[in-house]
Design an enzyme around this catalytic site. Structure first.
Site: not given
Ligand code: NAD
Length: 340
Positions: A124, A176, A210, A234
């Site tokens: 971001y 991740k 995930d 987020d």
């Protein structure tokens, strides 16, 4: 001496829920001197600027703000006012508690989670560009994610210290690193090293994003404090607000070293603005977080207890929670409860 706090009513339903929150805090005996300032479309209307200089100057002075939602026009050329405020005051920790106050359609028992999201780095940072191929100047687009060791250390430290200060039992780091071996890998490496300092005081575990999304829906009670990078945070924060009754009950805090801004997670709700139906709960709960932060925990507890009792008794609820009360009627009842 009352503590000065900048109040930004904001756009859409903002002014009505800000008004409700101020009344509730007054009734609870909060010791606050409000400095009302504008931002968003209200800032454009009053000063020709979505973040007017007097608003920034006020936050620099008070170092504390309670902010209603702000409208950011969709499209190029408009920077998000919320993102700009986070950058201006380096509000690196976004803290979003999700506590179950109303029976959930999925029957989670007493769900009580806190998500700590890194607020200034990752994907971001807004470093994006088109990449030309052949004749097409926009054949591809790329976005850069930056994760720094210092940024990871301060947010993960914040999560561990928050967990200790609030009597929590566990911190789960979400990443991740199996795919993003450098950026997400650095975040994970910092977390693993820091977890050793808290051994014996806090449990620590790690989840891939995930799998975490599924685990949160299937069995959220196994989590407690969750810490993660900007974009994962987020997304997961809206997911957990959905687990506990929706956006009308989801508060958030943006915390930096020198300033803190408290707000509802939801937006300006243009579809219901001006209709006296908005739930002021998220901003009221954000204000309770602010009272804790200001060192007025007794007042925070009074606000939270009265709000929880009113929601759980169920006679006076707003429409989003299946009731019929308007914003003003809901607030009148809460004020009467606090004064009674
Ligand atoms: P939204 O959160 O405003 O609304 C989503 C849905 O939830 C709507 O149906 C709305 O009626 C409902 N809702 C939201 N808050 C509610 C409340 N307190 N009580 C009852 N129902 C409520 O999201 P959106 O429609 O995607 O965004 C509208 C505007 O808000 C956009 O301009 C966006 O940029 C802005 N926004 C601002 C913030 C912020 O200032 N922190 C956050 C999100 C969106």
């Amino acid at each position: 001496m009352p503590t000065p706090v900048t109040l930004i009513p904001g756009d859409g339903i903002g002014p009505s829920i800000a008004d409700a929150t101020v009344r509730v805090l007054e009734a609870a005996g909060a010791d606050i001197a409000w400095d009302v300032q504008q931002a968003g479309q209200a800032g454009v209307a009053s000063h020709g600027d979505p973040i007017p200089e007097p608003t920034l100057a006020s936050i620099r002075r008070t170092r504390l703000a309670l902010k209603g939602p702000l409208e950011t026009p969709v499209g190029k050329g408009f920077r998000s006012v919320n993102v700009a405020l986070r950058k201006e005051f380096d509000l690196y920790a976004n803290v979003r508690p999700a506590r179950q106050l109303v029976p959930s359609p999925r029957h989670y028992d007493d769900l009580d989670l806190v998500l700590v999201r890194e607020n200034t780095e990752g994907l971001y940072i807004g470093k994006e560009q088109y990449v030309a191929q052949g004749d097409d100047p926009q054949a591809a687009a790329e976005s850069v994610a930056v994760v720094t060791r210092a940024g990871s250390e301060r947010i993960i430290r914040y999560a561990f210290e928050y967990a200790v200060a609030h009597g929590r039992r566990k911190v789960t780091l979400v990443h991740k690193a199996n795919i993003l071996k450098y950026s997400s890998g650095l975040f994970l490496e910092v977390g693993r090293a820091m977890a050793k300092e808290y051994e014996g005081r806090l449990a620590f575990d790690e989840r891939i994003i995930d799998a975490m999304a599924m685990n949160l829906v299937m069995d959220p009670n196994r989590f407690d404090v969750i810490v993660t990078t900007n974009m994962f945070g987020d997304i997961l924060s809206d997911l957990i607000s959905g687990l506990v009754g929706g956006l009308g009950l989801a508060p958030g805090a943006n915390i930096g070293k020198d300033a803190a801004i408290f707000e509802a997670v939801h937006g300006t709700a243009p579809d219901i603005a001006g209709k006296d139906v908005a739930n002021p709960g998220a901003l009221i709960l954000a204000a309770a977080m602010m009272l804790d932060h200001m060192g007025q925990p007794e007042t925070a507890r009074r606000v939270r207890d009265a709000f929880t009792a009113q929601i759980q008794e169920g006679q006076v609820r707003t429409r989003d929670l299946g009731g019929a009360a308007g914003t003003v009627e809901f607030t009148d009842a809460l004020v009467a409860r606090l004064r009674g």
